[in-house]
Design a protein around this motif. Sequence first.
Motif, short mmCIF file in Angstrom:
data_model
loop_
_atom_site.label_atom_id
_atom_site.label_comp_id
_atom_site.label_asym_id
_atom_site.label_seq_id
_atom_site.Cartn_x
_atom_site.Cartn_y
_atom_site.Cartn_z
N LYS A 4 27.57 -44.80 -51.62
CA LYS A 4 28.32 -44.20 -52.72
C LYS A 4 27.70 -42.84 -53.04
O LYS A 4 26.48 -42.68 -52.97
CB LYS A 4 28.25 -45.08 -53.96
CG LYS A 4 28.81 -46.47 -53.73
CD LYS A 4 30.31 -46.43 -53.72
CE LYS A 4 30.86 -47.84 -53.56
NZ LYS A 4 32.30 -47.87 -53.42
N PRO A 5 28.51 -41.85 -53.40
CA PRO A 5 27.98 -40.53 -53.70
C PRO A 5 26.97 -40.59 -54.83
O PRO A 5 27.15 -41.32 -55.80
CB PRO A 5 29.21 -39.72 -54.12
CG PRO A 5 30.38 -40.55 -53.77
CD PRO A 5 29.94 -41.94 -53.59
N PRO A 7 24.96 -39.29 -58.10
CA PRO A 7 25.41 -38.53 -59.27
C PRO A 7 25.20 -37.04 -59.02
O PRO A 7 24.24 -36.62 -58.39
CB PRO A 7 24.50 -39.03 -60.39
CG PRO A 7 23.99 -40.35 -59.92
CD PRO A 7 23.93 -40.28 -58.43
N GLU A 8 26.14 -36.28 -59.53
CA GLU A 8 26.07 -34.84 -59.31
C GLU A 8 24.95 -34.22 -60.10
O GLU A 8 24.51 -34.75 -61.12
CB GLU A 8 27.37 -34.21 -59.76
CG GLU A 8 28.52 -34.57 -58.89
CD GLU A 8 29.79 -34.13 -59.55
OE1 GLU A 8 29.92 -32.93 -59.80
OE2 GLU A 8 30.62 -34.99 -59.84
N GLU A 14 27.56 -30.48 -69.01
CA GLU A 14 27.51 -31.94 -68.94
C GLU A 14 26.80 -32.52 -70.15
O GLU A 14 25.93 -31.89 -70.74
CB GLU A 14 26.82 -32.38 -67.65
CG GLU A 14 27.75 -32.30 -66.47
CD GLU A 14 27.16 -33.00 -65.28
OE1 GLU A 14 26.07 -32.60 -64.85
OE2 GLU A 14 27.77 -33.95 -64.80
N PHE A 41 33.41 -31.36 -65.53
CA PHE A 41 32.63 -31.74 -64.36
C PHE A 41 33.24 -31.03 -63.16
O PHE A 41 34.45 -31.15 -62.93
CB PHE A 41 32.68 -33.26 -64.17
CG PHE A 41 32.25 -33.98 -65.41
CD1 PHE A 41 30.93 -33.95 -65.81
CD2 PHE A 41 33.18 -34.64 -66.19
CE1 PHE A 41 30.54 -34.59 -66.97
CE2 PHE A 41 32.79 -35.29 -67.34
CZ PHE A 41 31.47 -35.27 -67.74
N ILE A 44 34.32 -34.61 -58.97
CA ILE A 44 33.70 -35.93 -59.02
C ILE A 44 32.81 -36.14 -57.81
O ILE A 44 31.78 -36.77 -57.86
CB ILE A 44 34.79 -37.02 -59.09
CG1 ILE A 44 35.66 -36.79 -60.33
CG2 ILE A 44 34.19 -38.39 -59.12
CD1 ILE A 44 34.89 -36.72 -61.63
N LYS A 151 39.40 -56.25 -58.35
CA LYS A 151 38.20 -56.79 -59.02
C LYS A 151 36.91 -56.35 -58.32
O LYS A 151 35.86 -56.26 -58.95
CB LYS A 151 38.26 -58.32 -59.06
CG LYS A 151 39.30 -58.85 -60.04
CD LYS A 151 39.38 -60.37 -60.00
CE LYS A 151 40.40 -60.87 -61.01
NZ LYS A 151 40.61 -62.34 -60.91
N LYS A 152 37.03 -56.09 -57.03
CA LYS A 152 35.86 -55.60 -56.28
C LYS A 152 35.70 -54.08 -56.42
O LYS A 152 34.79 -53.50 -55.84
CB LYS A 152 36.00 -55.95 -54.80
CG LYS A 152 36.00 -57.44 -54.50
CD LYS A 152 34.62 -58.02 -54.62
CE LYS A 152 34.62 -59.50 -54.25
NZ LYS A 152 33.31 -60.13 -54.47
N GLY A 153 36.63 -53.46 -57.11
CA GLY A 153 36.54 -52.01 -57.29
C GLY A 153 37.00 -51.22 -56.08
O GLY A 153 36.65 -50.04 -55.94
N VAL A 176 44.93 -53.13 -61.41
CA VAL A 176 44.60 -51.78 -60.93
C VAL A 176 44.16 -50.91 -62.10
O VAL A 176 43.17 -50.17 -62.02
CB VAL A 176 45.80 -51.17 -60.17
CG1 VAL A 176 45.67 -49.67 -60.03
CG2 VAL A 176 45.93 -51.83 -58.81
N TYR A 179 40.61 -52.21 -63.68
CA TYR A 179 39.38 -51.91 -62.94
C TYR A 179 39.32 -50.44 -62.50
O TYR A 179 38.32 -50.03 -61.90
CB TYR A 179 39.24 -52.86 -61.75
CG TYR A 179 39.03 -54.29 -62.22
CD1 TYR A 179 37.77 -54.74 -62.59
CD2 TYR A 179 40.10 -55.15 -62.35
CE1 TYR A 179 37.59 -56.02 -63.07
CE2 TYR A 179 39.93 -56.44 -62.83
CZ TYR A 179 38.67 -56.87 -63.19
OH TYR A 179 38.49 -58.14 -63.68
N GLY A 180 40.36 -49.69 -62.76
CA GLY A 180 40.31 -48.25 -62.51
C GLY A 180 40.23 -47.87 -61.05
O GLY A 180 39.53 -46.92 -60.69
N ARG A 399 39.32 -39.30 -57.54
CA ARG A 399 39.64 -40.31 -58.57
C ARG A 399 40.90 -39.94 -59.35
O ARG A 399 41.11 -40.44 -60.45
CB ARG A 399 38.47 -40.55 -59.55
CG ARG A 399 37.11 -40.73 -58.93
CD ARG A 399 37.10 -41.71 -57.81
NE ARG A 399 37.47 -43.07 -58.18
CZ ARG A 399 37.85 -44.00 -57.28
NH1 ARG A 399 37.93 -43.69 -56.00
NH2 ARG A 399 38.16 -45.21 -57.68
N LYS A 400 41.72 -39.08 -58.80
CA LYS A 400 42.98 -38.73 -59.45
C LYS A 400 44.07 -39.71 -59.02
O LYS A 400 43.93 -40.43 -58.04
CB LYS A 400 43.40 -37.30 -59.06
CG LYS A 400 42.39 -36.24 -59.43
CD LYS A 400 42.43 -35.91 -60.90
CE LYS A 400 41.57 -34.72 -61.22
NZ LYS A 400 41.41 -34.49 -62.66
#
Lengths: 458, 272
Positions: A4-5, A7-8, A14, A41, A44, A151-153, A176, A179-180, A399-400
Amino acid sequence: MAEKPAPEPTTAAEPTTAPRNITRRSFIKSAAGVAAGATLFPSIVPASALGLGGTVAPSNRIVMASIGLGSQGTGNMRGFVRNKQVQIVALCDVDQGNWENGKTIVDETYGSKDCVGYGDFRELLERSDLDAVSIALPDHWHSIPAIAAAKKGLDMYAEKPLALTIPEGSAMCDAVNRYGVVWQTGSWQRSNDNFRHGCEMVRNGRLGAIHTVKVGLPTGKPSAAFPEMPVPNGFDYDFWLGPAPEAPYTAQRCHWNFRWILDYSGGQLTDWAAHHCDIANWGMGTESTGPVAVRGKGDFPKEGLWNAATQYYVELDYAPGASPVAPKGFQIQIKNSTDDWPMGVRFEGEDGWLHLSRNNTYTSSIEGLQDSKLGLNETPLYRSNGGHSQNFLDCVRTRKATIAPIHAAHHAINLAHLGNISMQLEREIKWDPEAECFVNDPEADRKLTRAMRQGWHV
Amino acid sequence: MNDSATSSSINEAFRALVSYEFGQSHEIITAAEKVVKAATSTGNGTRDVAEQLVWLLDTESTFDCKQFACKQLAVVGGPDEVSAIAPLLLDAETADIARYALEPMDNEKAGKTLLNALDDAPPSARAGIINSLGRRGAERAVGAIARRMDDADPVVASAAIHALGAIGGKKAVKRLSASNKSVAAEMRRPLEDALLLCAHGYLGDDENRRATEIFGSLFEDSKHERVQIAALRGMLKADSEQGWLLAVRAVEADSAPSLTIAAKALLQELID
């Protein structure tokens, strides 16, 4: 994105040093003062991860799996495996032959044997290295894996029609959103310039107030009454049935032909409404609402295994104001196509009509409409750059919202589900599009849902 | 499409179904469906049709015949038919088709019958019955379902937890919250998902405060970052100021990367 990326790095804007009791209002005010007009930001995900130069470091690839590898699922997977921004690491199908064929494609593309095959999507979803999944399953299997993946994202590129029933579709939308996760429906017509331009013309009033939208879909066909057959080796038929009622195996029930059987799908009506009714809603701006009355007539096969309507005609009434371009209300009419009711979507307004279909069909009573450009004060619709699946991958990173969000798929396929219910009850039904239930019609309400077989739930 | 059916044609069409099995002519099914449709299209004769369908359950009919009858009773059946369907719940082979009829029925007797069958049904049928009670939003079943949260069969335990989430309300939340620490490790995540469902059930009504409590608790206590993200998203809907604070905290703190990314995206969304 095998990892996973991170954090910036922080920027002046910020909130890393924001006091703990800062309010949203004061924070926005403060941020605006520091960087007026700029995003809070910068992005992302670092721009280097976007693969704009055509090369993507393995650690920045979107790690994906494909669930369902029939013809559509394999086609979708081929598109993703060719994309250098993606790494396909796992495949799943209840038919071992299907995932083995898929694995051959992946292995040959990557020159490795690393891709893993599964017969049970639940085992696949236990992997911790996934960013996203592509799902292409029979309709009766749409809701359960999608909700599990949410649920697993995991972000999802998933095939239409959204769900077997309206409540299942609603549960998918809820999951959907809860859990975003990023969702893209395979309603690729939205990523076609022809359809988008036409919808922009409608939405911006170029046809005047719309009164009717005619949707032409394919005609179905009946089948013979097939005998029970032995289940082929490598095919987990009980899992294929899953939440659907117990039924003897016969080859013409499964794989491509599931869509002609009401226990698993809704016939040509649901198969294609997910495309053309989606375009109808896009043009009309009715992607978050629905009709208030539905009248359907259908011809159902009298003999044979396939029992979905082969010919059908459905009228759906929208209330005044439901669409920004239909102040007096309008009607969607769905019919199996004929010479005088062609495939596609025909918008009819007070100032003219427009017919859109595949193969860049764009005909209109208004001369020069196809070459017309939007004015400065007109509203453009979402444009996906680089194609439909690329839009999904871009949105996984940013994430759009995608061009084909889940609520649009839900409200598109609801039109077909409502049509099927009206056809089966052989009468008009009144619908509350906000509450998603029928109006004082418990008999119709009971047709909305179906109990799932033991062991499955959404 | 509508041909009015006479009483005699109803009997004939249904009688032909008694020995129906897959592979025979489907016309037997379509003829019987036509009788049911004739009743639903006019609203006349549904009681008569329902009685005829019950007759199919009482006779030595095939499984396929009973399944057909239950699917139709799901639409036209009423309290009078429930007693005839109830015995099917207690047989592992027919429990599912009994639920096809009972789950969507909008009468109290159907719910009571499902609840009463929970203890007496064969173990293999219990998860399905629990799911049906959950789909029906059966508040009176909360206690009985909650007792199954620690069932030895994980399918039953999982169904019970999910059903409580689907039912929602104070009693369900209380039972789920009380089990949060004691439930088997593999059930912890399903339980948190169920609490999220309950919290969303409170959104928009007079009990928004309860949603805030659940979201806040899950955000603070959950070990699952996906649950934390969902709790954060829910909190922003329940109480935007508190949600904002949680999101800022998630960005500030050394949170899991996915939580940080989600919090940033949510903050950006709010600002945009």
